[in-house]
Design a protein around this motif. Structure first.
Motif, mmCIF file in Angstrom:
data_model
loop_
_atom_site.group_PDB
_atom_site.id
_atom_site.type_symbol
_atom_site.label_atom_id
_atom_site.label_comp_id
_atom_site.label_asym_id
_atom_site.label_seq_id
_atom_site.Cartn_x
_atom_site.Cartn_y
_atom_site.Cartn_z
ATOM 1 N N GLU A 155 0.820 -1.211 0.000
ATOM 2 C CA GLU A 155 0.000 0.000 0.000
ATOM 3 C C GLU A 155 0.855 1.262 0.000
ATOM 4 O O GLU A 155 0.339 2.368 0.003
ATOM 5 C CB GLU A 155 -0.922 0.008 1.231
ATOM 6 N N GLY A 156 2.182 1.100 0.007
ATOM 7 C CA GLY A 156 3.080 2.247 -0.008
ATOM 8 C C GLY A 156 3.413 2.801 1.369
ATOM 9 O O GLY A 156 3.996 3.873 1.480
ATOM 10 N N ASP A 157 3.064 2.082 2.416
ATOM 11 C CA ASP A 157 3.309 2.541 3.783
ATOM 12 C C ASP A 157 4.662 2.014 4.265
ATOM 13 O O ASP A 157 4.751 0.950 4.865
ATOM 14 C CB ASP A 157 2.180 2.058 4.695
ATOM 15 N N ASP A 158 5.713 2.777 4.009
ATOM 16 C CA ASP A 158 7.060 2.361 4.404
ATOM 17 C C ASP A 158 7.316 2.511 5.902
ATOM 18 O O ASP A 158 8.302 1.989 6.416
ATOM 19 C CB ASP A 158 8.111 3.158 3.632
ATOM 20 N N GLU A 159 6.439 3.217 6.618
ATOM 21 C CA GLU A 159 6.606 3.375 8.064
ATOM 22 C C GLU A 159 6.571 2.031 8.778
ATOM 23 O O GLU A 159 7.114 1.888 9.872
ATOM 24 C CB GLU A 159 5.511 4.282 8.633
ATOM 25 N N VAL A 160 5.947 1.051 8.158
ATOM 26 C CA VAL A 160 5.871 -0.274 8.771
ATOM 27 C C VAL A 160 7.263 -0.864 8.976
ATOM 28 O O VAL A 160 7.473 -1.654 9.890
ATOM 29 C CB VAL A 160 4.969 -1.230 7.948
ATOM 30 N N LEU A 161 8.230 -0.457 8.166
ATOM 31 C CA LEU A 161 9.589 -0.976 8.330
ATOM 32 C C LEU A 161 10.205 -0.483 9.635
ATOM 33 O O LEU A 161 10.882 -1.247 10.335
ATOM 34 C CB LEU A 161 10.457 -0.591 7.133
ATOM 35 N N ASP A 162 9.963 0.787 9.986
ATOM 36 C CA ASP A 162 10.460 1.301 11.263
ATOM 37 C C ASP A 162 9.807 0.547 12.422
ATOM 38 O O ASP A 162 10.460 0.202 13.407
ATOM 39 C CB ASP A 162 10.173 2.802 11.395
ATOM 40 N N GLU A 163 8.516 0.297 12.297
ATOM 41 C CA GLU A 163 7.790 -0.456 13.320
ATOM 42 C C GLU A 163 8.377 -1.860 13.460
ATOM 43 O O GLU A 163 8.577 -2.354 14.564
ATOM 44 C CB GLU A 163 6.314 -0.538 12.940
ATOM 45 N N LEU A 164 8.674 -2.485 12.327
ATOM 46 C CA LEU A 164 9.224 -3.838 12.332
ATOM 47 C C LEU A 164 10.603 -3.865 12.981
ATOM 48 O O LEU A 164 10.899 -4.760 13.786
ATOM 49 C CB LEU A 164 9.289 -4.386 10.908
ATOM 50 N N VAL A 165 11.441 -2.890 12.672
ATOM 51 C CA VAL A 165 12.770 -2.819 13.277
ATOM 52 C C VAL A 165 12.646 -2.690 14.793
ATOM 53 O O VAL A 165 13.342 -3.376 15.544
ATOM 54 C CB VAL A 165 13.591 -1.649 12.687
ATOM 55 N N THR A 166 11.740 -1.834 15.253
ATOM 56 C CA THR A 166 11.511 -1.657 16.687
ATOM 57 C C THR A 166 11.051 -2.964 17.320
ATOM 58 O O THR A 166 11.520 -3.351 18.398
ATOM 59 C CB THR A 166 10.476 -0.539 16.936
ATOM 60 N N THR A 167 10.154 -3.661 16.645
ATOM 61 C CA THR A 167 9.655 -4.938 17.165
ATOM 62 C C THR A 167 10.777 -5.955 17.280
ATOM 63 O O THR A 167 10.897 -6.649 18.303
ATOM 64 C CB THR A 167 8.525 -5.471 16.258
ATOM 65 N N ILE A 168 11.605 -6.047 16.263
ATOM 66 C CA ILE A 168 12.723 -7.004 16.290
ATOM 67 C C ILE A 168 13.709 -6.633 17.388
ATOM 68 O O ILE A 168 14.220 -7.507 18.096
ATOM 69 C CB ILE A 168 13.392 -7.088 14.907
ATOM 70 N N GLN A 169 13.948 -5.329 17.571
ATOM 71 C CA GLN A 169 14.840 -4.897 18.651
ATOM 72 C C GLN A 169 14.285 -5.316 20.011
ATOM 73 O O GLN A 169 15.033 -5.750 20.891
ATOM 74 C CB GLN A 169 15.050 -3.385 18.605
ATOM 75 N N LYS A 170 12.983 -5.214 20.192
ATOM 76 C CA LYS A 170 12.364 -5.644 21.449
ATOM 77 C C LYS A 170 12.584 -7.130 21.674
ATOM 78 O O LYS A 170 12.847 -7.569 22.797
ATOM 79 C CB LYS A 170 10.856 -5.353 21.441
ATOM 80 N N LEU A 171 12.450 -7.911 20.621
ATOM 81 C CA LEU A 171 12.642 -9.360 20.741
ATOM 82 C C LEU A 171 14.080 -9.737 21.044
ATOM 83 O O LEU A 171 14.344 -10.765 21.665
ATOM 84 C CB LEU A 171 12.184 -10.064 19.460
ATOM 85 N N MET A 172 15.005 -8.896 20.601
ATOM 86 C CA MET A 172 16.426 -9.209 20.770
ATOM 87 C C MET A 172 16.961 -8.747 22.118
ATOM 88 O O MET A 172 18.066 -9.150 22.500
ATOM 89 C CB MET A 172 17.223 -8.578 19.636
ATOM 90 N N ARG A 173 16.209 -7.949 22.863
ATOM 91 C CA ARG A 173 16.652 -7.501 24.197
ATOM 92 C C ARG A 173 16.612 -8.672 25.152
ATOM 93 O O ARG A 173 15.560 -9.201 25.452
ATOM 94 C CB ARG A 173 15.729 -6.415 24.733
ATOM 95 N N LYS A 174 17.759 -9.060 25.597
ATOM 96 C CA LYS A 174 17.809 -10.147 26.579
ATOM 97 C C LYS A 174 19.136 -10.127 27.270
ATOM 98 O O LYS A 174 20.127 -9.853 26.768
ATOM 99 C CB LYS A 174 17.581 -11.487 25.915
#
Length: 100
Positions: free
Chosen positions: A81-100
């Motif tokens: 749909e042209g919404d590239d902001e989802v990539l920033d959201e995805l990066v943030t989500t992956i960073q949350k998963l990697m915090r350990k």
């Protein structure tokens, strides 16, 4: 919030996936109750830590399933749909998963 963002604010999981995730989470819930009982009963620390590691691994498995589905549905749809902001959201989500 854009229309495309609102579009994906609900999950797109099949009934089979929901059942799989629920089963896994029920198992983790049981493990956590068991760990609590182990602590209350003064079980040897190493045994408790082993069970904690197993619970964390089970939660990580749930997270991987959810992330896989999220990337293949919500992220893909929003990119199309042209919404590239989802990539920033995805990066943030992956960073949350990697915090350990």
């Amino acid at each position: 919030m854009s229309e495309s963002t609102e579009h994906c604010r609900k999950s797109h999981h099949s009934e089979a996936t929901k059942k799989n995730l629920t089963t896994r989470l029920n198992r983790v819930e049981g493990q956590i109750r068991g760990i609590k009982n182990m602590i209350e009963n003064d079980v040897y620390c190493d045994d408790v830590i082993t069970q904690l590691a197993a619970s964390q691994a089970a939660l990580n498995s749930v997270a991987r399933i959810l992330l896989d589905g999220h990337m293949k549905t919500c992220v893909k749809e929003r990119l199309l749909e042209g919404d590239d902001e989802v990539l920033d959201e995805l990066v943030t989500t992956i960073q949350k998963l990697m915090r350990k």
